[in-house]
Design an enzyme around this catalytic site. Structure first.
Site, PDB file in Angstrom:
ATOM      1  N   LEU A 102       0.865  -1.166   0.000  1.00  0.00           N
ATOM      2  CA  LEU A 102       0.000   0.000   0.000  1.00  0.00           C
ATOM      3  C   LEU A 102       0.905   1.219   0.000  1.00  0.00           C
ATOM      4  O   LEU A 102       1.924   1.243   0.704  1.00  0.00           O
ATOM      5  CB  LEU A 102      -0.907   0.023   1.236  1.00  0.00           C
ATOM      6  CG  LEU A 102      -1.980  -1.068   1.339  1.00  0.00           C
ATOM      7  CD1 LEU A 102      -2.764  -0.910   2.637  1.00  0.00           C
ATOM      8  CD2 LEU A 102      -2.921  -1.031   0.148  1.00  0.00           C
ATOM      9  N   ASP A 103       0.560   2.232  -0.794  1.00  0.00           N
ATOM     10  CA  ASP A 103       1.368   3.447  -0.832  1.00  0.00           C
ATOM     11  C   ASP A 103       1.516   4.026   0.575  1.00  0.00           C
ATOM     12  O   ASP A 103       0.678   3.790   1.452  1.00  0.00           O
ATOM     13  CB  ASP A 103       0.720   4.491  -1.737  1.00  0.00           C
ATOM     14  CG  ASP A 103       0.648   4.036  -3.182  1.00  0.00           C
ATOM     15  OD1 ASP A 103       1.391   3.103  -3.540  1.00  0.00           O
ATOM     16  OD2 ASP A 103      -0.145   4.619  -3.940  1.00  0.00           O
ATOM     17  N   LYS A 104       2.555   4.823   0.752  1.00  0.00           N
ATOM     18  CA  LYS A 104       2.830   5.404   2.068  1.00  0.00           C
ATOM     19  C   LYS A 104       1.625   6.167   2.613  1.00  0.00           C
ATOM     20  O   LYS A 104       1.312   6.087   3.806  1.00  0.00           O
ATOM     21  CB  LYS A 104       4.051   6.322   1.986  1.00  0.00           C
ATOM     22  CG  LYS A 104       4.456   6.945   3.312  1.00  0.00           C
ATOM     23  CD  LYS A 104       5.696   7.807   3.169  1.00  0.00           C
ATOM     24  CE  LYS A 104       6.067   8.470   4.488  1.00  0.00           C
ATOM     25  NZ  LYS A 104       7.268   9.330   4.367  1.00  0.00           N
ATOM     26  N   THR A 106      -1.508   5.674   1.815  1.00  0.00           N
ATOM     27  CA  THR A 106      -2.724   4.863   1.775  1.00  0.00           C
ATOM     28  C   THR A 106      -2.855   4.059   3.064  1.00  0.00           C
ATOM     29  O   THR A 106      -1.862   3.592   3.611  1.00  0.00           O
ATOM     30  CB  THR A 106      -2.692   3.898   0.574  1.00  0.00           C
ATOM     31  OG1 THR A 106      -2.620   4.655  -0.634  1.00  0.00           O
ATOM     32  CG2 THR A 106      -3.934   3.023   0.531  1.00  0.00           C
ATOM     33  N   HIS A 187       0.963   2.469  -7.776  1.00  0.00           N
ATOM     34  CA  HIS A 187       0.036   3.608  -7.690  1.00  0.00           C
ATOM     35  C   HIS A 187      -1.197   3.405  -8.571  1.00  0.00           C
ATOM     36  O   HIS A 187      -1.726   4.365  -9.146  1.00  0.00           O
ATOM     37  CB  HIS A 187       0.737   4.906  -8.099  1.00  0.00           C
ATOM     38  CG  HIS A 187       1.810   5.358  -7.161  1.00  0.00           C
ATOM     39  ND1 HIS A 187       1.760   5.169  -5.798  1.00  0.00           N
ATOM     40  CD2 HIS A 187       2.980   6.006  -7.404  1.00  0.00           C
ATOM     41  CE1 HIS A 187       2.844   5.671  -5.231  1.00  0.00           C
ATOM     42  NE2 HIS A 187       3.603   6.181  -6.186  1.00  0.00           N
TER      43      HIS A 187
END
Length: 234
Positions: A102-104, A106, A187
């Site tokens: 998961l993105d930072k 998110t 992303h």
């Protein structure tokens, strides 16, 4: 059957070199007998291993549900950033990793395990495992966007996002949506909305396959999967 030094290192008794020293010192017993050879094989399903007189419990695989908060990176280690594994404060095994990323910025559901086979099944696009996200999006999300997502669309850098299911929960200057995808490109959700001229300002993963985020967990907290959850996931 696994080597005694690996058994102990997996349980975070120490590094492989440290546990070899402990074994030579006579601090480790198998079925009540002191063992001083690190390469001794242990049947983890039957034999009992103790360290300094305390019996140890060994499980081949462990599974944690983590409610990942924003600001934490999905990595096993990072010299500058807090990682999702830093949040697992139990006496944890050395072989844990996050299943996917998961993105930072998110948040939401993240599975932490050491089961590589399960991770592969969940992440492989060929397995068609649904991943459901909730997002807030700058801009009016329309039925035309729903159609384009359902058909699949180009997300730049020569990549295509496969058909996905977009549900509009609220449409306005800031829209709220639920999106189901079966991939995990870099992303991806943000790039999908950028492809239709919109900007994701908040993103949260709600589920992965049969596993749903336990909303009673606080951000940054975690728990072991229940037997029922694990059976459904597998």
């Amino acid at each position: 059957m696994i080597r005694l030094d690996k058994y102990l290192a997996d349980l975070s008794i120490g590094t492989r070199q440290e546990v070899k020293k402990y074994i030579r010192q006579g601090r480790v017993c198998i079925d009540g007998n002191i063992v001083k050879k690190a390469d001794t094989k242990v049947d983890e399903q039957i034999q009992k291993v103790s360290f300094d007189g305390k019996e140890l419990g060994y499980e081949a695989f462990v599974y944690y549900m983590l409610y990942k908060p924003a600001g934490v990176v999905s990595a096993t280690e990072d010299k500058k950033e807090t990682t999702v594994l830093d949040l697992i404060t139990d006496k944890k095994r050395k072989d844990l990793f996050p299943v996917g990323r998961l993105d930072k910025d998110t948040e939401g559901l993240l599975l932490i395990t050491n089961d590589g086979a399960l991770a592969h099944r969940l992440l492989s696009p060929k397995k068609h495992v649904d991943k459901v996200y909730y997002a807030k999006v700058e801009g009016v999300v329309t039925e035309e966007d729903v159609r384009r997502f359902a058909e699949g669309l180009s997300i730049g850098q020569g990549e295509e996002a496969s058909p996905s299911k977009l549900v509009i929960l609220k449409s306005g200057a800031v829209s709220e949506i639920e999106l189901t995808i079966q991939e995990g490109k870099f992303h991806q959700v943000k790039r999908m909305f950028e492809a239709v001229g919109k900007n994701v300002i908040y993103l949260k993963r709600l589920s992965m396959g049969a596993l749903k985020l336990d909303e009673t967990l606080e951000k940054g907290s975690y728990r072991l999967l229940s037997k029922e959850e694990l059976e459904q996931l597998c």
